[in-house]
Write an enzyme that holds these catalytic residues in place. Structure first.
Site, mmCIF file in Angstrom:
data_model
loop_
_atom_site.group_PDB
_atom_site.id
_atom_site.type_symbol
_atom_site.label_atom_id
_atom_site.label_comp_id
_atom_site.label_asym_id
_atom_site.label_seq_id
_atom_site.Cartn_x
_atom_site.Cartn_y
_atom_site.Cartn_z
ATOM 1 N N GLU A 1 0.951 -1.168 -0.091
ATOM 2 C CA GLU A 1 -0.040 0.094 0.143
ATOM 3 C C GLU A 1 0.981 1.216 -0.137
ATOM 4 O OE1 GLU A 1 -1.509 3.250 1.790
ATOM 5 O OE2 GLU A 1 -2.058 1.581 3.456
ATOM 6 N N CYS B 1 -2.313 8.429 3.131
ATOM 7 C CA CYS B 1 -2.113 8.066 2.037
ATOM 8 C C CYS B 1 -3.358 8.210 0.974
ATOM 9 C CB CYS B 1 -1.636 6.588 2.006
ATOM 10 S SG CYS B 1 -2.938 5.735 3.032
#
Length: 691
Positions: free
Chosen positions: A262, A301
């Site tokens: 990720e 993120c």
């Protein structure tokens, strides 16, 4: 602002004990004050012994537990950690996070344990094998069938986490891995690792998790991947650059170690061309962009890095964003009135400033000053010692390249105008894959066009309007019930997602064999397997006495025209196939009056139910009901009921029993099939209730 006092040395938790390195270690600084908080080192820790301990001690202990037992431990752990949330918040302030920032990390992280626990108890059996779908016939005679199953891998989960969510980042991975039967080794990012260590200390002291199922590496992970092998998994959250290095490790390339990534992501939010300045969606859009810029000081993120709006709305949107950003107070996270704290470190602030400078090659700053710490003045903070940076908004046109290539991992976003929906989708795709995207519109046609265009490039998409805004968790919040990850630049990985996140860490295997063998292996009765009729009605058996395959085969019962007429009158279901002989005869499927499907099922219940009080406490539903052949007036039906699956509940004195029901006509043809779901006492008679 509190003083740190003497900074302590953080310790790793490995092979059942706490390990303190003998060297000075790396100093970790308070993001807001620059004071030293702790020192970090794992020098001398034997990573080979650590991974072996997870495999040889933690793994077997964990895999010996059923999914329900694992789930119960996760829920108990969540309750335990929630009692210490205030302690974790005090440390979280040192990372630059406000109380609001910390809630997403701490309470949000603990919440993922409860979510994983619910998955284990509600969606998985009280067993160690998970069945994927129904049996698949592989031969004409029914003696050769297939079944997909998921089993636990005898490996280790290694977490390598980012600095921005030191609690959530660990727990959202721990829950699915624990359910899947994989022990975890956690490597937190250095800058905020003291928060992770505090949480792990509370986990260890609770003694809720079996020994060896959780270990903590507080220092460099150099050499850790060398100790991994086939069946092991690495879950990485961080930069695309580091992810690239991990992908080239020999054990990932050739050794069978799986890697989930990720990575950083240039997420976008799109304002629909249907939205005007007076529409509720306009305010929702502006609020959403500002929230994503300022929550965690933009160190997220899933933050909105690209704000895509119709060209005609660019100036209006910039004006609205500027007005809202001007109200964002920056300063010491615990100070009254502060809405945004510091970046995690002075080094991170310099990285963000460099990224802004790169963006300025094709974009102009319309709000904020990257060289100024506050917005405009800091509250109870020193802009030289603390890593403060006010929000920065830029504007670029569709020809710009840097906003689609450069991520400023801080309170930064770029407004870009588009000509059409196709243009907006094309701009979004230039990010090369994102974790999250959003479209703010009240027009269903626009929503469909944009979502279908964005979906191949995004792991998650929010469609926001006035109808769902009251319950929406916002653009950037990953939910444990939905997948988190994204294609391309975002890493191509996938985490959470409820049951999906658990099965992702398990091995799916296609079994082939006879119905009896598949029943024995999978723990669920398979069509064609042996049925047991021992003269005792299965409804007279408690959970302790029931066995898979126990069966009752009823006597036949005639379904008369009077039964059909009465059911039609009593229920009001007077569909012509049950009441009009001429119309029913003309129907190519029926050829005459037929019984209601629900009448057939109701009569079948009367054929297998034992009426007296007993261990069967309740019927809570049916699954997979199918009507296969019409039952005509004066035909007869019979039912065969077989124990298909037994699932004891760990927290109750009863369990769930799934029964395979097949209703046949006088010719022996199946007319209805379904699963009956009941709650059955573990013992009978039940012991008297405690006063």
């Amino acid at each position: 602002m509190p003083s740190t006092g003497n900074p302590r040395r953080l310790e790793s938790y490995a092979t059942g004990g706490w390990y303190a390195a003998g060297d000075e270690g790396q100093p970790l600084l308070d993001a807001s004050t620059g004071e030293e908080v702790a020192r970090l080192s794992a020098t001398g820790l034997d990573l080979g012994v650590m991974t072996a301990y997870a495999r040889e001690v933690g793994g077997p202990a964990l895999r010996a537990l059923t999914f329900h037992e694992r789930a119960g431990m996760l829920k108990a752990l969540g309750k335990h950690l929630m009692q210490h949330a205030a302690e974790f918040h005090e440390l979280s302030l040192r990372t630059g996070a406000t109380k609001g920032d910390g809630m997403g990390d701490i309470e949000g992280g603990i919440g993922t344990l409860f979510a994983s626990g619910s998955v284990g108890t509600r969606q998985m059996p009280n067993d160690t094998v998970y069945l994927d779908g129904d049996p698949i016939p592989l031969g004409k005679g029914g003696s050769f069938v297939g079944q997909h199953v998921f089993t636990s891998r005898p490996g280790v989960m290694v977490q390598i986490n980012a600095f921005n969510f030191p609690v959530w980042g660990m727990l959202e991975k721990l829950g699915p891995a624990f359910l899947a039967g994989m022990p975890s080794i956690v490597k937190p990012a250095a800058q905020t690792s003291y928060v992770t260590e505090a949480v792990v200390r509370r986990i260890v002291e609770s003694e809720i998790l079996p020994e060896g199922t959780l270990q903590l590496l507080m220092g460099s992970p150099a050499g850790l991947l060398d100790e991994l092998r086939i069946q092991d998994h690495v879950a990485f959250t961080g930069s695309a650059h580091t992810a690239g290095l991990l992908r080239t490790h020999p054990n990932v390339l050739h050794g069978g170690v799986t890697l989930g990534v990720e990575a950083d992501s240039l997420n976008c939010s799109i304002l629909g061309p249907d939205v005007g300045v007076d529409d509720p969606e306009f305010d929702l859009f502006v609020k959403g962009v500002v929230t994503e810029m300022t929550y965690k000081a933009g160190q997220k993120c899933t933050s909105i890095r690209r704000t895509l709006v119709p060209k005609a709305m660019v100036e209006t949107v910039i004006e609205a964003l500027t007005a809202r950003l001007a109200k964002t107070t920056v300063g010491y996270p615990a100070a009254d009135g502060v809405r945004m704290g510091a970046l995690v470190s002075l080094e991170q602030r310099e990285e963000v400033r460099k990224a802004i400078q790169s963006l300025r090659a094709s974009a102009e700053i319309v709000y904020g000053d990257p060289d100024r710490a506050g917005n405009p003045d800091l509250i109870d903070a020193d802009g030289e010692r603390g890593a403060f940076l006010g929000p920065v908004l830029l504007r670029a046109d569709g020809r710009a390249t840097e906003p689609h290539d450069v991520e400023a991992f801080g309170p930064v976003s770029t407004v870009i105008g588009f000509d059409s929906l196709d243009d907006a989708v094309a701009l979004a795709a230039r990010g090369k894959g994102s974790l999250a995207g959003s479209v703010v519109t009240h027009d269903p046609d626009i929503a469909r066009a944009v979502v279908l265009g964005l979906a191949p490039w995004h792991g998650r998409i929010l469609v926001l309007d006035r109808d769902d805004a009251g319950e929406s968790t916002g653009h950037g919040v990953p939910l444990p019930t939905l997948v988190h990850g994204g294609p391309g630049r975002a890493g191509g990985g996938e985490e959470m997602g409820g049951l999906r996140g658990v099965l992702h860490l398990m091995q799916r295997t296609a079994l082939q064999g006879s119905p009896d063998m598949l029943t024995a292996v999978a723990g669920r009765w398979t069509k064609g397997a042996a049925r047991v009729q021992d003269g005792v009605h299965p409804f007279r058996k408690s959970l302790a006495d029931l066995r898979i395959g126990d069966t009752i085969a009823s006597a036949p019962r005639v379904v008369s025209r009077a039964d059909i007429d009465h059911f039609a009158e009593f229920t009001g279901d007077t569909f012509y196939a049950h009441t009009d002989p001429e119309a029913a005869a003309a129907n190519p499927l029926f050829g005459g009056i037929v019984a209601h499907g629900y009448l057939v099922v109701s009569l079948a219940a009367g054929l297998f139910v034992d009426p007296d009080p007993g261990p069967v406490l309740a019927n809570f539903g049916v699954d997979n009901l199918r009507f296969l052949t019409p039952v005509k007036a004066d035909d007869s039906i019979a039912v065969t009921l077989t124990v298909k699956q037994i699932t004891p509940r760990t927290t109750a004195d009863y369990g769930e029993v799934r029964w395979d029901a097949v209703v046949t006509n006088a010719a022996g043809e199946p007319v209805a099939t379904y699963d009956v779901l009941t709650l059955v006492a573990k013992t009978w008679p039940q012991p008297p209730a405690t006063p």
